[in-house]
Write an enzyme that holds these catalytic residues in place. Structure first.
Site, mmCIF file in Angstrom:
data_model
loop_
_atom_site.group_PDB
_atom_site.id
_atom_site.type_symbol
_atom_site.label_atom_id
_atom_site.label_comp_id
_atom_site.label_asym_id
_atom_site.label_seq_id
_atom_site.Cartn_x
_atom_site.Cartn_y
_atom_site.Cartn_z
ATOM 1 C CB CYS A 48 12.952 8.534 8.391
ATOM 2 S SG CYS A 48 13.770 7.496 7.187
ATOM 3 C CD GLU A 88 10.354 12.279 11.715
ATOM 4 O OE1 GLU A 88 9.229 11.773 11.885
ATOM 5 O OE2 GLU A 88 11.286 11.665 11.163
ATOM 6 N N GLY A 130 6.908 4.736 8.321
ATOM 7 C CA GLY A 130 6.053 5.912 8.496
ATOM 8 C C GLY A 130 6.237 6.499 9.877
ATOM 9 C CD GLU A 182 12.936 3.743 8.189
ATOM 10 O OE1 GLU A 182 12.808 4.656 9.057
ATOM 11 O OE2 GLU A 182 13.014 3.950 6.980
ATOM 12 C CD GLU A 201 -0.385 9.579 15.615
ATOM 13 O OE1 GLU A 201 0.242 10.363 14.863
ATOM 14 O OE2 GLU A 201 -1.612 9.638 15.800
ATOM 15 C CE LYS A 260 -1.735 2.641 3.081
ATOM 16 N NZ LYS A 260 -1.600 3.946 2.385
HETATM 17 P P1 NAI Z 1 1.711 8.060 8.539
HETATM 18 O O1 NAI Z 1 2.515 7.183 9.434
HETATM 19 O O2 NAI Z 1 0.294 8.337 8.912
HETATM 20 O O3 NAI Z 1 1.694 7.427 7.059
HETATM 21 C C1 NAI Z 1 2.625 6.478 6.568
HETATM 22 C C2 NAI Z 1 1.885 5.351 5.877
HETATM 23 O O4 NAI Z 1 1.068 4.667 6.833
HETATM 24 C C3 NAI Z 1 0.924 5.810 4.783
HETATM 25 O O5 NAI Z 1 0.922 4.851 3.755
HETATM 26 C C4 NAI Z 1 -0.415 5.830 5.499
HETATM 27 O O6 NAI Z 1 -1.518 5.683 4.644
HETATM 28 C C5 NAI Z 1 -0.286 4.624 6.399
HETATM 29 N N1 NAI Z 1 -1.144 4.649 7.592
HETATM 30 C C6 NAI Z 1 -1.656 5.724 8.247
HETATM 31 N N2 NAI Z 1 -2.395 5.323 9.297
HETATM 32 C C7 NAI Z 1 -2.350 3.963 9.316
HETATM 33 C C8 NAI Z 1 -2.901 2.965 10.169
HETATM 34 N N3 NAI Z 1 -3.633 3.286 11.220
HETATM 35 N N4 NAI Z 1 -2.629 1.666 9.913
HETATM 36 C C9 NAI Z 1 -1.858 1.327 8.862
HETATM 37 N N5 NAI Z 1 -1.320 2.219 8.021
HETATM 38 C C10 NAI Z 1 -1.548 3.531 8.240
HETATM 39 O O7 NAI Z 1 2.522 9.403 8.351
HETATM 40 P P2 NAI Z 1 1.920 10.830 7.888
HETATM 41 O O8 NAI Z 1 0.652 11.107 8.617
HETATM 42 O O9 NAI Z 1 1.911 10.845 6.424
HETATM 43 O O10 NAI Z 1 3.044 11.817 8.406
HETATM 44 C C11 NAI Z 1 3.068 12.238 9.765
HETATM 45 C C12 NAI Z 1 4.481 12.347 10.268
HETATM 46 O O11 NAI Z 1 5.076 11.063 10.299
HETATM 47 C C13 NAI Z 1 5.411 13.155 9.391
HETATM 48 O O12 NAI Z 1 5.288 14.510 9.656
HETATM 49 C C14 NAI Z 1 6.745 12.600 9.773
HETATM 50 O O13 NAI Z 1 7.198 13.211 10.953
HETATM 51 C C15 NAI Z 1 6.461 11.137 10.042
HETATM 52 N N6 NAI Z 1 6.793 10.282 8.890
HETATM 53 C C16 NAI Z 1 7.938 9.547 8.918
HETATM 54 C C17 NAI Z 1 8.309 8.796 7.826
HETATM 55 C C18 NAI Z 1 9.551 8.001 7.817
HETATM 56 O O14 NAI Z 1 10.123 7.778 6.760
HETATM 57 N N7 NAI Z 1 10.025 7.504 8.934
HETATM 58 C C19 NAI Z 1 7.507 8.774 6.606
HETATM 59 C C20 NAI Z 1 6.284 9.528 6.690
HETATM 60 C C21 NAI Z 1 5.968 10.260 7.795
#
Ligand code: NAI
Ligand code: MG
Length: 495
Positions: free
Chosen positions: A303, A400, A247, A269, A250, A195
């Site tokens: 990240c 972050e 991602g 990660e 949280e 996804k």
């Molecule tokens: P997110 O963690 O919500 O999204 C990442 C992925 O997880 C997306 O594909 C999203 O659709 C999916 N996702 C969201 N909620 C989910 C759930 N309950 N169960 C399963 N999958 C789920 O991150 P978001 O909201 O886009 O960004 C928020 C913050 O997270 C950013 O500001 C950043 O600080 C951090 N982040 C860190 C990343 C990394 O590479 N470590 C990548 C993206 C965001």
């Protein structure tokens, strides 16, 4: 009087850095108006859709599916069927053949993918062209090589595939994260439901066409698009044997809670707040380039970004001065322009988060610097920003930001640098700049970070494992280590 002060009048700094526009042509990418989910080698008509846009212009690009739990189940069933009736049974060398094909096709179509990645995600074309695409192809090449050598990678442990892997990826490196996930999973003999993130689904959907070209058997890779609800349905699905997530911390924590006690394998990660540490014996001009690359690469949506700069007190002034001067030469704007250094912020939501944290930084008392910069009127943009006078307790030093915002702190001794660098709930990466090899080794030993770069930053190689400590997650991607989460080992085998 510092060296820099003395030189200042004589250093020729052009008053203006104007470049003629050099946009990459969009014509190389043909987009459909509407995309379904890629399930069992066919396009499944989605029951619900949404519009995906270009963050640089807010222009709609295509309609894509918001997969329901039923659609996710269809994808998982296709992956299970492909796993049991074919993929796990074919020879490992045959599996490798498909991976090599995918790698080659990605190379052949790299310009097309680079343009699409910049269009849908906002990153500068020179980064998608020179970093994302070459690395994505390299990951497939690398894991193709391991596919028929698993017995050698894990001697005496009788590795076998886990089954169906559910993979959830973020929007900062859409195609590269797809490669990090899919390449080792297939090399190890698993099938996949992937996804992509809701803001950047298009390169994953175009990747389905690469799979068609490579003649990968149907159902080995399935792609469902949608937001967190789709991700949550994939995590919950009983047919999935392993979840790989990249991602936010949280969501990572929520997934870990959901999977506790289910026996499903999990790798996470997550975020980071890396320290980039500059000692007074470092080559300062190179270090400044490393600082810029560490935090402004990909708009800071990284990240492992070097978002906390730790400068040794004796060189604080020249470093900050050189850095500010360098910032004035960064070109912010059209992601498809080949001269652009900093592109668009990926989404409105992310822009709001960056603004909120920058406001908090100003209110808490940090000093802000932003170079003069004219931003496009439409789209999501943020000026590259440096905060000085930052205390460790400030939110901009703790949380972050995931944007082009750097917080500068100082230290006196290596011990103090380590203490400050480790003073974070995260532990993904760190950078050390010094001439002394012994100091690099000492620092690397004491920093609680999965990756420590020395005299460089944000370097990636498929053969090198990547992953975090503490709230940055667990499990490693890349290298031989990256295969392990996709394998089960016979209990009877040694050790
Ligand atoms: P997110 O963690 O919500 O999204 C990442 C992925 O997880 C997306 O594909 C999203 O659709 C999916 N996702 C969201 N909620 C989910 C759930 N309950 N169960 C399963 N999958 C789920 O991150 P978001 O909201 O886009 O960004 C928020 C913050 O997270 C950013 O500001 C950043 O600080 C951090 N982040 C860190 C990343 C990394 O590479 N470590 C990548 C993206 C965001
Ligand atoms: Mg989220």
């Amino acid at each position: 009087m510092t060296e820099l002060d003395r030189k200042q009048d004589r250093t020729p700094v052009p008053k203006e850095w104007t470049y003629a526009p050099a946009p990459e042509s969009r014509d190389i990418v043909a987009l459909d108006e509407r995309y379904g989910h890629f399930v069992g080698g066919k396009w499944l008509e989605p029951s619900v859709t949404y519009t995906t846009i270009s963050p640089a212009t807010e222009e709609p690009l295509a309609e894509v599916g918001q997969a329901t739990p039923e659609e996710v189940e269809a994808a998982v069933a296709a992956a299970r069927d492909a796993f049991e009736n074919g993929w796990s049974g074919i020879s490992a060398a045959e599996r490798a053949k498909y991976l090599f094909r995918i790698a080659r096709i990605l190379q052949e179509r790299s310009r097309e993918f680079a343009v699409l990645e910049s269009l849908n995600g906002g990153k500068p074309i020179k980064e998608s062209r020179d970093v994302d695409l070459p690395l994505a192809a390299a990951h497939f090449f690398y894991y193709a090589g391991w596919a028929d050598k698993l017995e050698y990678a894990f001697p005496n442990r009788r590795p076998r595939p886990v089954g169906v892997a559910g993979q959830i990826i973020p929007w900062n490196f859409p195609l590269l994260m797809l490669s990090w996930k899919i390449a080792p999973a297939l090399a190890a003999g698993n099938t996949v439901v992937l996804k992509p993130a809701e803001t950047t689904p298009l390169s994953a959907l175009l990747f389905a066409d690469v799979l068609r070209q490579a003649e990968l058997p149907p159902g080995v890779v399935n792609i469902v698009t949608g937001d967190g609800r789709t991700g949550a349905a994939l995590v919950k699905s009983k047919g999935v044997d392993k979840i790989a997530f990249t991602g936010s911390t949280e969501v990572g924590k929520a997934i870990q809670r959901e999977l506790a006690g289910t026996g499903k394998k999990l790798t996470l990660e997550l975020g980071g707040k890396a320290a980039n540490i500059i000692f007074d014996d470092a080559a300062l001009d190179q270090a400044v380039e490393g600082i810029v690359n560490g935090i402004y690469f990909n708009q800071g949506h990284v990240c492992c970004a070097g978002s906390r700069l730790l400068v040794q007190e004796s060189i604080y002034e020249p470093v900050v001065e050189k850095l500010k001067r360098r910032l004035t030469t960064l070109r912010v704007g059209d992601p498809l322009d080949k001269n652009t250094d900093v592109g668009a912020i990926n989404s409105k939501q992310q822009l709001e988060k960056i603004r909120e944290l920058v406001e908090a930084g100003e209110q808490e008392g940090a000093e802000i610097y932003q170079p003069p910069c004219r931003l496009p009127e439409k789209g999501y943009w943020f000026v590259p920003t440096v905060f000085t006078n930052v205390a460790q307790s400030y939110r901009i030093a703790q949380e972050e930001i995931f944007g082009p915002v750097l917080s500068v702190l100082t230290f006196r001794t290596p011990e103090e640098a380590v203490e400050k660098a480790n003073n974070t709930p995260y532990g993904l990466s760190a950078g050390v700049w010094t001439e002394k090899g012994s100091r690099i080794l000492w620092m690397a030993e004491h920093l609680r970070a999965g990756v420590v770069w020395a005299n460089t930053f944000n370097r990636f190689d498929p053969s090198s494992p990547f992953g975090g400590y503490k709230e940055s997650g667990f499990g490693r991607e890349g290298g031989r280590h990256g295969l392990e989460p996709y394998l089960a080992f016979d209990k009877s085998a040694l050790p």
